[in-house]
Design an enzyme around this catalytic site. Structure first.
Site, PDB file in Angstrom:
ATOM      1  N   TRP A  96      41.074  38.365  35.048  1.00  0.00           N
ATOM      2  CA  TRP A  96      42.006  37.386  34.488  1.00  0.00           C
ATOM      3  C   TRP A  96      42.274  37.613  32.998  1.00  0.00           C
ATOM      4  CZ3 TRP A  96      39.501  35.212  30.492  1.00  0.00           C
ATOM      5  CH2 TRP A  96      38.102  35.155  30.554  1.00  0.00           C
ATOM      6  N   ASN A  97      41.437  38.404  32.326  1.00  0.00           N
ATOM      7  CA  ASN A  97      41.591  38.449  30.862  1.00  0.00           C
ATOM      8  C   ASN A  97      42.793  39.287  30.415  1.00  0.00           C
ATOM      9  OD1 ASN A  97      40.258  40.808  31.597  1.00  0.00           O
ATOM     10  ND2 ASN A  97      39.044  40.899  29.734  1.00  0.00           N
ATOM     11  N   LYS A 105      44.110  43.219  44.660  1.00  0.00           N
ATOM     12  CA  LYS A 105      43.635  41.819  44.688  1.00  0.00           C
ATOM     13  C   LYS A 105      43.569  41.364  43.226  1.00  0.00           C
ATOM     14  CE  LYS A 105      40.794  38.206  45.211  1.00  0.00           C
ATOM     15  NZ  LYS A 105      40.787  37.863  43.775  1.00  0.00           N
ATOM     16  N   PRO A 106      44.574  40.565  42.789  1.00  0.00           N
ATOM     17  CA  PRO A 106      44.531  40.093  41.401  1.00  0.00           C
ATOM     18  C   PRO A 106      43.538  38.948  41.266  1.00  0.00           C
ATOM     19  CG  PRO A 106      46.496  39.250  42.492  1.00  0.00           C
ATOM     20  CD  PRO A 106      45.751  40.067  43.520  1.00  0.00           C
ATOM     21  N   GLY A 133      35.630  44.112  35.667  1.00  0.00           N
ATOM     22  CA  GLY A 133      35.013  42.783  35.692  1.00  0.00           C
ATOM     23  C   GLY A 133      33.547  42.872  35.314  1.00  0.00           C
ATOM     24  N   SER A 134      32.777  41.917  35.801  1.00  0.00           N
ATOM     25  CA  SER A 134      31.386  41.829  35.342  1.00  0.00           C
ATOM     26  C   SER A 134      30.520  42.924  35.961  1.00  0.00           C
ATOM     27  CB  SER A 134      30.807  40.462  35.716  1.00  0.00           C
ATOM     28  OG  SER A 134      30.530  40.433  37.096  1.00  0.00           O
ATOM     29  N   GLU A 143      35.043  49.447  35.511  1.00  0.00           N
ATOM     30  CA  GLU A 143      35.067  49.137  34.078  1.00  0.00           C
ATOM     31  C   GLU A 143      34.367  47.790  33.946  1.00  0.00           C
ATOM     32  OE1 GLU A 143      36.041  47.321  30.950  1.00  0.00           O
ATOM     33  OE2 GLU A 143      38.172  47.641  31.399  1.00  0.00           O
ATOM     34  N   LEU A 144      33.091  47.846  33.535  1.00  0.00           N
ATOM     35  CA  LEU A 144      32.244  46.656  33.609  1.00  0.00           C
ATOM     36  C   LEU A 144      31.975  46.085  32.211  1.00  0.00           C
ATOM     37  CD1 LEU A 144      29.871  48.075  36.377  1.00  0.00           C
ATOM     38  CD2 LEU A 144      32.023  46.828  36.650  1.00  0.00           C
ATOM     39  N   CYS A 159      36.425  42.937  27.185  1.00  0.00           N
ATOM     40  CA  CYS A 159      35.189  43.729  27.406  1.00  0.00           C
ATOM     41  C   CYS A 159      34.851  44.570  26.188  1.00  0.00           C
ATOM     42  CB  CYS A 159      35.369  44.677  28.577  1.00  0.00           C
ATOM     43  SG  CYS A 159      35.821  43.849  30.067  1.00  0.00           S
ATOM     44  N   GLU A 182      26.834  39.809  27.096  1.00  0.00           N
ATOM     45  CA  GLU A 182      28.232  39.863  26.664  1.00  0.00           C
ATOM     46  C   GLU A 182      28.676  38.412  26.434  1.00  0.00           C
ATOM     47  OE1 GLU A 182      30.882  41.374  29.704  1.00  0.00           O
ATOM     48  OE2 GLU A 182      32.121  42.277  28.140  1.00  0.00           O
TER      49      GLU A 182
END
Ligand code: SIN
Length: 492
Positions: A163-164, A187-188, A243-244, A265-266, A299, A394
């Site tokens: 969402w960011n 999948k958004p 995401g996380s 990409e975490l 991130c 984070e």
């Protein structure tokens, strides 16, 4: 009349960009139930979006699989043209896309417009790269043999986006897949599907064939089911996720059964190093740009400010002054620099981070609490230490903890004392140190005397537990292609 037309969102020049159904095999798909998308600045519902289920995911995967043979056979030049058309449409509709983005995500309108242009730049870049999927001819020992290496599309790809950055993360994943000849099931995020669906509408207008892009919006309670279905499918050959780290680990485990390729990409925990000889103005401006972009919900944003003894006090005082001057508010209002946090959970996490730091001896220089119900004040904490949550985790919000260090060696040790390794920042006027420290930092991206590091031309990604693979740049196609060798014998 939709909620948006009834005044929930800003009027759009082209209201037909506001799509609320999923897109499967070229058909807009309403599904059986819908869920509310709300404006994080006001809490008001903006739209009711399709809440698709596992059956719809299966339909999307089949649509993508059916589209694959034709898409991979489309010439690279034609794929490039279609992507370029998509790019031009995004740029033509950039004001509307920015309005939709601010309404559902909260960032200030100017930042949304920057994100639209940044996201579009990935489409433009990969439209160009599509034409450079060159193979190799390799000299081998046997003179009667020739050896070729082809780069072929990996197959149907899945993308799960956060969402960011509701626009740029979609284009950064979808554009290279399409350039390489792969169809996508996207999948958004459940919190920001409207931007992704507006982008999908523009792919239809660009003439990208049915089934090449499929979008499956769903509410939070279906996210796990949909992630699992994408991972379990043997048809999906590659999954890209931003995401996380926890969800990244889960997707990795779930993808093991089908031995899928992964681009992850975490989470990050970026150190921001300021040495005594740094230019104070540029270090503070770099800090503001890195830390407070998107209200700290990125991130790559600075998570830990490591500042050398001699410049420490001046840096803290200037950073505090600048942070306190940032204007918080609804992102559609002029001059707002910090929008709301995405939801109540995020606000509560900020409160916990501050309380924890203060209980371990940090000093509150500015901020530290909510402004109204949806914003968190830009916060600076000094006397931060490594036992605090803000050092270990984070933060993902507008809190800047400042740690003090004495020597270059201490700074590098502290900077690398994290399981994350996404981005890092170094400020010094000593060129030798700039190179030495940049090389020693365990991360995928370094901002050297700058707080801005995101470019379509550069590889984006991390080391250690910050993920796998690189997005953007000339390397960004690698995850979407397989290498195949062909040995041609008997050529005498
Ligand atoms: C992110 O925070 O996930 C992306 C930020 C960027 O691309 O600059």
């Amino acid at each position: 009349m939709t909620l948006w037309e009834a005044g929930a969102g800003q009027p759009l020049d082209d209201p037909s960009l506001l799509r609320t159904d999923g897109l499967i095999g070229g058909r807009w798909t309403a599904g059986k139930v819908r869920h509310d998308i709300s404006n994080p600045a006001t809490g008001e519902p903006l739209a009711k979006v399709a809440n698709l289920d596992e059956g719809d995911v299966e339909a999307a995967i089949s649509a993508a699989a059916s589209a694959f043979p034709r898409w991979r056979a489309t010439s690279a030049r034609q794929r490039s043209r279609l992507l370029m058309e998509w790019y031009h449409l995004i740029r033509r509709h950039e004001d509307d896309l920015a309005r939709i983005l601010t309404a559902e995500q909260g960032k200030p309108l100017g930042e949304s417009l920057s994100e639209v242009r940044y996201g579009a730049s990935y489409v433009e870049w990969f439209a160009e790269e599509a034409r450079r999927l060159n193979g190799e001819i390799v000299p081998v020992e046997d003179t009667a043999t020739r050896a070729l290496v082809l780069r072929q599309p990996v197959g149907v790809c899945a993308a799960i986006t956060p969402w960011n950055f509701p626009l740029a993360m979609v284009t950064r994943k979808v554009a290279p897949a399409l350039a390489a000849g792969c169809p996508v099931v996207l999948k958004p995020s459940e919190q920001t599907p409207l931007t992704a669906l507006a982008l999908a509408e523009l792919t239809v207008r660009a003439g990208i064939p049915d089934g090449v892009i499929n979008v499956v919006p769903a509410a939070r309670d279906r996210a796990a089911e949909i992630g699992a279905a994408l991972c379990a499918s043997p048809v999906i050959r590659h999954l890209s996720f931003t995401g996380s780290t926890d969800i990244g680990r889960l997707l990795m485990r779930q993808s093991a059964t089908t031995v899928k390729r992964l681009s992850l990409e975490l989470g990050g925990n970026a150190p921001f190093l300021v040495f005594d000889d740094a230019d104070l103005d540029s270090a503070v401006e770099g800090a503001i740009a890195s830390k407070f972009r998107n209200a700290g919900q990125t991130c790559v944003c600075a998570n830990r400010f490591l500042v050398q003894d001699g410049i420490h006090d001046a840096f803290v005082s200037r950073l505090t002054e600048r942070a306190a001057s940032l204007r918080c508010g609804n992102g559609i209002e002029r001059d707002v620099q910090i929008g709301p946090l995405i939801d109540e959970r995020a606000l509560r996490r900020m409160e916990t981070v501050v309380t924890d730091a203060l209980s371990h001896g940090a000093m509150l220089e500015t901020g530290g609490q909510r402004i109204g119900q949806r914003h968190f004040a830009p916060t600076v904490l000094s006397k931060a230490s490594h036992a605090m949550r803000c050092a270990q985790e984070e933060i993902f919000g507008p809190i800047a903890p400042v740690f003090r260090f004495r020597t270059e060696e201490d700074a590098i040790l502290a900077a690398n004392a994290s399981e994350a390794g996404l981005a890092a920042y170094v400020f010094t006027r000593d060129m030798g140190r700039l190179i030495r420290v940049s090389e020693a930092l365990e991360c995928g991206m370094v901002g050297a005397n700058t707080g801005r590091i995101s470019n379509a031309e550069l590889p984006f990604g991390g080391v250690k537990q910050s993920g796998l693979g690189r997005e953007g740049s000339r390397h960004g196609l690698d995850d979407y292609v397989e290498l195949k060798s062909i040995t041609l014998g008997g050529l005498e």
